[in-house]
Design a protein around this motif. Structure first.
Motif, PDB file in Angstrom:
ATOM      1  N   ASP A 226       3.048   8.759  14.676  1.00  0.00           N
ATOM      2  CA  ASP A 226       4.027   8.766  13.587  1.00  0.00           C
ATOM      3  C   ASP A 226       3.826  10.054  12.790  1.00  0.00           C
ATOM      4  O   ASP A 226       2.806  10.232  12.114  1.00  0.00           O
ATOM      5  CB  ASP A 226       3.785   7.527  12.712  1.00  0.00           C
ATOM      6  CG  ASP A 226       4.781   7.399  11.567  1.00  0.00           C
ATOM      7  OD1 ASP A 226       5.482   8.375  11.262  1.00  0.00           O
ATOM      8  OD2 ASP A 226       4.838   6.304  10.971  1.00  0.00           O
TER       9      ASP A 226
ATOM     10  N   TYR B 147       0.372   2.372   7.171  1.00  0.00           N
ATOM     11  CA  TYR B 147       1.749   1.888   7.002  1.00  0.00           C
ATOM     12  C   TYR B 147       1.877   0.536   7.737  1.00  0.00           C
ATOM     13  O   TYR B 147       1.609   0.470   8.956  1.00  0.00           O
ATOM     14  CB  TYR B 147       2.652   2.954   7.621  1.00  0.00           C
ATOM     15  CG  TYR B 147       4.132   2.733   7.541  1.00  0.00           C
ATOM     16  CD1 TYR B 147       4.766   2.531   6.329  1.00  0.00           C
ATOM     17  CD2 TYR B 147       4.910   2.768   8.701  1.00  0.00           C
ATOM     18  CE1 TYR B 147       6.140   2.355   6.271  1.00  0.00           C
ATOM     19  CE2 TYR B 147       6.275   2.607   8.655  1.00  0.00           C
ATOM     20  CZ  TYR B 147       6.882   2.394   7.438  1.00  0.00           C
ATOM     21  OH  TYR B 147       8.237   2.225   7.391  1.00  0.00           O
TER      22      TYR B 147
ATOM     23  N   ASN C 160       0.043   7.612   5.744  1.00  0.00           N
ATOM     24  CA  ASN C 160       0.447   6.838   4.580  1.00  0.00           C
ATOM     25  C   ASN C 160      -0.384   5.561   4.646  1.00  0.00           C
ATOM     26  O   ASN C 160      -0.297   4.863   5.644  1.00  0.00           O
ATOM     27  CB  ASN C 160       1.946   6.506   4.671  1.00  0.00           C
ATOM     28  CG  ASN C 160       2.403   5.624   3.521  1.00  0.00           C
ATOM     29  OD1 ASN C 160       1.696   5.462   2.537  1.00  0.00           O
ATOM     30  ND2 ASN C 160       3.581   5.052   3.650  1.00  0.00           N
TER      31      ASN C 160
ATOM     32  N   GLY D  49      16.237   6.251  11.769  1.00  0.00           N
ATOM     33  CA  GLY D  49      15.012   6.384  10.980  1.00  0.00           C
ATOM     34  C   GLY D  49      13.806   5.913  11.756  1.00  0.00           C
ATOM     35  O   GLY D  49      13.926   5.220  12.776  1.00  0.00           O
ATOM     36  N   ALA D  50      12.633   6.288  11.252  1.00  0.00           N
ATOM     37  CA  ALA D  50      11.405   6.012  11.990  1.00  0.00           C
ATOM     38  C   ALA D  50      11.044   4.528  12.007  1.00  0.00           C
ATOM     39  O   ALA D  50      10.488   4.026  12.979  1.00  0.00           O
ATOM     40  CB  ALA D  50      10.258   6.813  11.373  1.00  0.00           C
ATOM     41  N   LYS D  51      11.388   3.813  10.930  1.00  0.00           N
ATOM     42  CA  LYS D  51      10.958   2.412  10.867  1.00  0.00           C
ATOM     43  C   LYS D  51      11.554   1.611  12.015  1.00  0.00           C
ATOM     44  O   LYS D  51      10.857   0.807  12.651  1.00  0.00           O
ATOM     45  CB  LYS D  51      11.355   1.808   9.523  1.00  0.00           C
ATOM     46  CG  LYS D  51      10.691   0.482   9.246  1.00  0.00           C
ATOM     47  CD  LYS D  51      11.263  -0.148   7.990  1.00  0.00           C
ATOM     48  CE  LYS D  51      10.213  -0.893   7.209  1.00  0.00           C
ATOM     49  NZ  LYS D  51      10.713  -1.418   5.935  1.00  0.00           N
TER      50      LYS D  51
ATOM     51  N   LEU E 235       9.763   2.537  15.272  1.00  0.00           N
ATOM     52  CA  LEU E 235       8.384   2.036  15.270  1.00  0.00           C
ATOM     53  C   LEU E 235       8.363   0.532  15.520  1.00  0.00           C
ATOM     54  O   LEU E 235       7.483   0.005  16.199  1.00  0.00           O
ATOM     55  CB  LEU E 235       7.707   2.340  13.924  1.00  0.00           C
ATOM     56  CG  LEU E 235       7.294   3.796  13.731  1.00  0.00           C
ATOM     57  CD1 LEU E 235       7.037   4.095  12.263  1.00  0.00           C
ATOM     58  CD2 LEU E 235       6.054   4.127  14.560  1.00  0.00           C
TER      59      LEU E 235
ATOM     60  N   SER F  58      11.048  11.466  11.303  1.00  0.00           N
ATOM     61  CA  SER F  58      12.120  11.014  10.428  1.00  0.00           C
ATOM     62  C   SER F  58      12.543  12.137   9.499  1.00  0.00           C
ATOM     63  O   SER F  58      11.733  12.979   9.136  1.00  0.00           O
ATOM     64  CB  SER F  58      11.549   9.866   9.601  1.00  0.00           C
ATOM     65  OG  SER F  58      12.323   9.634   8.468  1.00  0.00           O
TER      66      SER F  58
ATOM     67  N   CYS G 211      -1.130   7.984  12.627  1.00  0.00           N
ATOM     68  CA  CYS G 211      -0.176   8.459  11.623  1.00  0.00           C
ATOM     69  C   CYS G 211      -0.853   9.606  10.884  1.00  0.00           C
ATOM     70  O   CYS G 211      -1.862   9.399  10.222  1.00  0.00           O
ATOM     71  CB  CYS G 211       0.138   7.311  10.661  1.00  0.00           C
ATOM     72  SG  CYS G 211       1.250   7.748   9.319  1.00  0.00           S
TER      73      CYS G 211
ATOM     74  N   ALA H 255       5.920  11.246  10.366  1.00  0.00           N
ATOM     75  CA  ALA H 255       6.925  11.217   9.291  1.00  0.00           C
ATOM     76  C   ALA H 255       6.636  12.212   8.155  1.00  0.00           C
ATOM     77  O   ALA H 255       7.550  12.605   7.438  1.00  0.00           O
ATOM     78  CB  ALA H 255       7.051   9.805   8.733  1.00  0.00           C
ATOM     79  N   TYR H 256       5.357  12.600   8.011  1.00  0.00           N
ATOM     80  CA  TYR H 256       5.008  13.506   6.892  1.00  0.00           C
ATOM     81  C   TYR H 256       4.592  14.902   7.358  1.00  0.00           C
ATOM     82  O   TYR H 256       3.983  15.645   6.607  1.00  0.00           O
ATOM     83  CB  TYR H 256       3.894  12.865   6.036  1.00  0.00           C
ATOM     84  CG  TYR H 256       4.365  11.574   5.392  1.00  0.00           C
ATOM     85  CD1 TYR H 256       5.084  11.589   4.207  1.00  0.00           C
ATOM     86  CD2 TYR H 256       4.139  10.342   5.997  1.00  0.00           C
ATOM     87  CE1 TYR H 256       5.561  10.420   3.638  1.00  0.00           C
ATOM     88  CE2 TYR H 256       4.610   9.163   5.443  1.00  0.00           C
ATOM     89  CZ  TYR H 256       5.325   9.216   4.255  1.00  0.00           C
ATOM     90  OH  TYR H 256       5.804   8.053   3.700  1.00  0.00           O
TER      91      TYR H 256
ATOM     92  N   SER I  90      13.569  11.326   6.583  1.00  0.00           N
ATOM     93  CA  SER I  90      13.508  10.667   5.271  1.00  0.00           C
ATOM     94  C   SER I  90      12.768  11.488   4.228  1.00  0.00           C
ATOM     95  O   SER I  90      13.271  11.721   3.128  1.00  0.00           O
ATOM     96  CB  SER I  90      12.832   9.301   5.389  1.00  0.00           C
ATOM     97  OG  SER I  90      13.745   8.379   5.910  1.00  0.00           O
ATOM     98  N   LYS I  91      11.543  11.913   4.564  1.00  0.00           N
ATOM     99  CA  LYS I  91      10.728  12.557   3.535  1.00  0.00           C
ATOM    100  C   LYS I  91      10.957  14.060   3.524  1.00  0.00           C
ATOM    101  O   LYS I  91      10.956  14.683   2.473  1.00  0.00           O
ATOM    102  CB  LYS I  91       9.244  12.217   3.733  1.00  0.00           C
ATOM    103  CG  LYS I  91       8.971  10.707   3.818  1.00  0.00           C
ATOM    104  CD  LYS I  91       9.261   9.960   2.529  1.00  0.00           C
ATOM    105  CE  LYS I  91       9.497   8.474   2.736  1.00  0.00           C
ATOM    106  NZ  LYS I  91       8.386   7.591   2.562  1.00  0.00           N
TER     107      LYS I  91
ATOM    108  N   ARG J  36      19.547   7.959   6.297  1.00  0.00           N
ATOM    109  CA  ARG J  36      19.049   7.346   7.524  1.00  0.00           C
ATOM    110  C   ARG J  36      19.248   8.180   8.779  1.00  0.00           C
ATOM    111  O   ARG J  36      20.317   8.177   9.395  1.00  0.00           O
ATOM    112  CB  ARG J  36      19.649   5.935   7.767  1.00  0.00           C
ATOM    113  CG  ARG J  36      19.639   4.981   6.605  1.00  0.00           C
ATOM    114  CD  ARG J  36      18.263   4.695   6.060  1.00  0.00           C
ATOM    115  NE  ARG J  36      17.310   4.322   7.085  1.00  0.00           N
ATOM    116  CZ  ARG J  36      16.012   4.671   7.038  1.00  0.00           C
ATOM    117  NH1 ARG J  36      15.543   5.371   6.021  1.00  0.00           N
ATOM    118  NH2 ARG J  36      15.211   4.318   8.009  1.00  0.00           N
TER     119      ARG J  36
HETATM  120  N1  PLP Z   1       6.367   6.108   8.855  1.00  0.00           N
HETATM  121  C1  PLP Z   1       5.647   6.190   7.729  1.00  0.00           C
HETATM  122  C2  PLP Z   1       4.220   6.545   7.823  1.00  0.00           C
HETATM  123  C3  PLP Z   1       6.241   5.949   6.486  1.00  0.00           C
HETATM  124  O1  PLP Z   1       5.508   6.034   5.373  1.00  0.00           O
HETATM  125  C4  PLP Z   1       7.609   5.612   6.434  1.00  0.00           C
HETATM  126  C5  PLP Z   1       8.292   5.352   5.167  1.00  0.00           C
HETATM  127  O2  PLP Z   1       7.750   5.293   4.102  1.00  0.00           O
HETATM  128  C6  PLP Z   1       8.312   5.516   7.633  1.00  0.00           C
HETATM  129  C7  PLP Z   1       7.667   5.784   8.828  1.00  0.00           C
HETATM  130  C8  PLP Z   1       9.748   5.082   7.652  1.00  0.00           C
HETATM  131  O3  PLP Z   1      10.603   6.131   7.672  1.00  0.00           O
HETATM  132  P1  PLP Z   1      12.173   5.946   7.766  1.00  0.00           P
HETATM  133  O4  PLP Z   1      12.714   6.074   6.380  1.00  0.00           O
HETATM  134  O5  PLP Z   1      12.617   7.041   8.665  1.00  0.00           O
HETATM  135  O6  PLP Z   1      12.485   4.610   8.358  1.00  0.00           O
END
Ligand code: PLP
Length: 393
Positions: A205, A131, A177, A107-109, A112, A235, A173, A207-208, A237-238, A246
């Motif tokens: 980033d 974020y 977010n 996952g991205a978190k 990052l 990621s 980003c 992610a969206y 995730s979304k 994950r």
């Molecule tokens: N980057 C941003 C901008 C996010 O808002 C989020 C999760 O809300 C993530 C990364 C984390 O993503 P992941 O679920 O892949 O760890």
């Protein structure tokens, strides 16, 4: 104990945002048993995995129970089949990313947070609001952080003009977010050119990106020169509902060089030392999500969320309330009416409309006076919320 701790942790603010929200909602609900509270603060997906994805995961889990197809440790950087699927996903969006530059992650978190391991004591540039992981992970390493102010005047899209930077690490980003704001080609080109000119590294980033519908860059590598100055972290995730499953990836192009040192090599070494890969069934599920058929299913879920975003953003337009996001992003970021503070507006919405959102101040000082509402609820709840807001605002 007679040990030294990482003193930098003392510089991190405790994050009470979501626990404070939960406490307030709980207290309100206890005092008003009949209130039907609608939660529009959710940053998590709510729709289940597409069947094609869970089928792939189940099939892979069965393979693990058969001697001939059982697999042990996965490759630290991801199976080739998934790196190829990621590369192909980029290709379908018109962008070339080589499989050898891709590192699969959980996952991205994590990435990052971990990327700071390969970077030295640089000046760090982070947009505000954003974020919170970028700020906290750099504080943990004792880095000097410069916040780049997002505000109504720049539509929450801070630009490099006037930034005092002689080389550093810049976090971007887009779509953002919490603001939902996203850079267009021209703006992102300005950032890439700035990074190239100052010798900076961009950590992008995306992610969206899958929520982007219009003509906006979905990857920093859509911009010329980005492979000489940017790492991209994404990621599933979304886009594919993987928040609980994950899986994500990081692109570190081999062309990213600091003198004669390759960042790709450093990240390879970092991952091989501290990470043992993502489980085989999850990587098969990710491969299925990124396939043409899988992505078509994922897009249906995104469209569902974006219908909610549309209902909400149309209401704010109708009410003449300034907002960003909601068009190419699941987040809507609005100015609190009557100059209320973020928390005042939170209490006001909870009490008068039984709606829960997220106070903007929780995403950085520049978020004060703003509020995040998300489109991850159901159509029914969002529609009801829109009706309540129409009466209240
Ligand atoms: N980057 C941003 C901008 C996010 O808002 C989020 C999760 O809300 C993530 C990364 C984390 O993503 P992941 O679920 O892949 O760890």
């Amino acid at each position: 104990m007679n040990i030294k701790i990482n003193e930098n942790f003392k510089n991190i603010k405790e994050s009470y945002l979501f626990s404070d929200i939960a406490k307030k909602v709980k207290a309100y609900q206890e005092a008003h048993k009949d209130a039907k509270v609608i939660r529009l603060g959710i940053g998590d997906v709510t729709l289940p995995l597409p069947k094609i994805v869970s089928d792939a995961m189940v099939k892979a889990a069965h393979e693990m129970s058969v001697k001939e197809t059982f697999r042990g440790y996965p490759p630290e950087y991801g199976y080739d089949f998934l790196k190829d699927a990621v590369s192909d996903y980029y290709k379908r969006n018109g962008i070339e990313v080589l499989s050898g530059d891709i590192f699969i992650s959980d996952g991205a978190k994590s990435d990052l947070g971990n990327i700071v391991d390969i970077l030295g004591d640089n000046d760090i540039y982070i947009p505000d609001p954003v974020y919170p992981v970028y700020v906290d992970s750099n504080l943990m390493s004792g880095r000097k952080i410069h916040l780049i102010n997002g505000c109504k005047e720049n539509n929450f899209l801070p630009m490099p003009d006037g930034l005092d930077c002689n080389g550093g690490v810049i976090y971007l980003c887009s779509p953002n977010n919490p603001t939902g704001a996203l850079y267009n080609f021209e703006e992102l080109t300005a950032w890439v050119n700035f990074a190239l000119k100052t010798g900076s590294l961009i950590i992008y980033d995306s992610a969206y990106e899958a929520f982007i519908n219009g003509d906006y860059p979905r990857s920093i590598y859509a911009i010329e020169g980005a492979k000489e100055c940017a790492i991209e972290i994404n990621s599933l995730s979304k886009v594919a509902g993987f928040t609980g499953t994950r899986c994500g990836w990081t692109v570190v192009p081999k062309s990213l060089m600091v003198g004669d040192v390759s960042l790709n090599k450093l990240w390879s070494r970092r991952q091989a030392t501290k990470f043992n890969g993502v489980s085989y069934p999850v990587q098969r599920a990710a491969e299925a999500a990124l396939s043409v058929e899988g992505m078509a299913e994922c897009k249906k879920n995104i469209e569902y969320y974006m219908e909610n975003a549309k209902m909400l953003s149309e209401l704010f337009k109708e009410k003449n309330i300034y907002f960003t996001g909601g068009i190419n992003s699941p987040y809507i970021w609005l100015k609190c009416p009557n100059n209320m503070s973020s928390w005042e507006f939170f209490d006001y919405l909870l009490e008068k409309a039984n709606i829960v959102g997220t106070p903007g101040a929780g995403f950085g000082a520049a978020g004060e006076g703003y509020f995040r509402i998300t489109s991850f609820g159901t159509h029914e709840a969002t529609k009801e919320a829109v009706e309540r807001l129409r009466k209240l605002l």
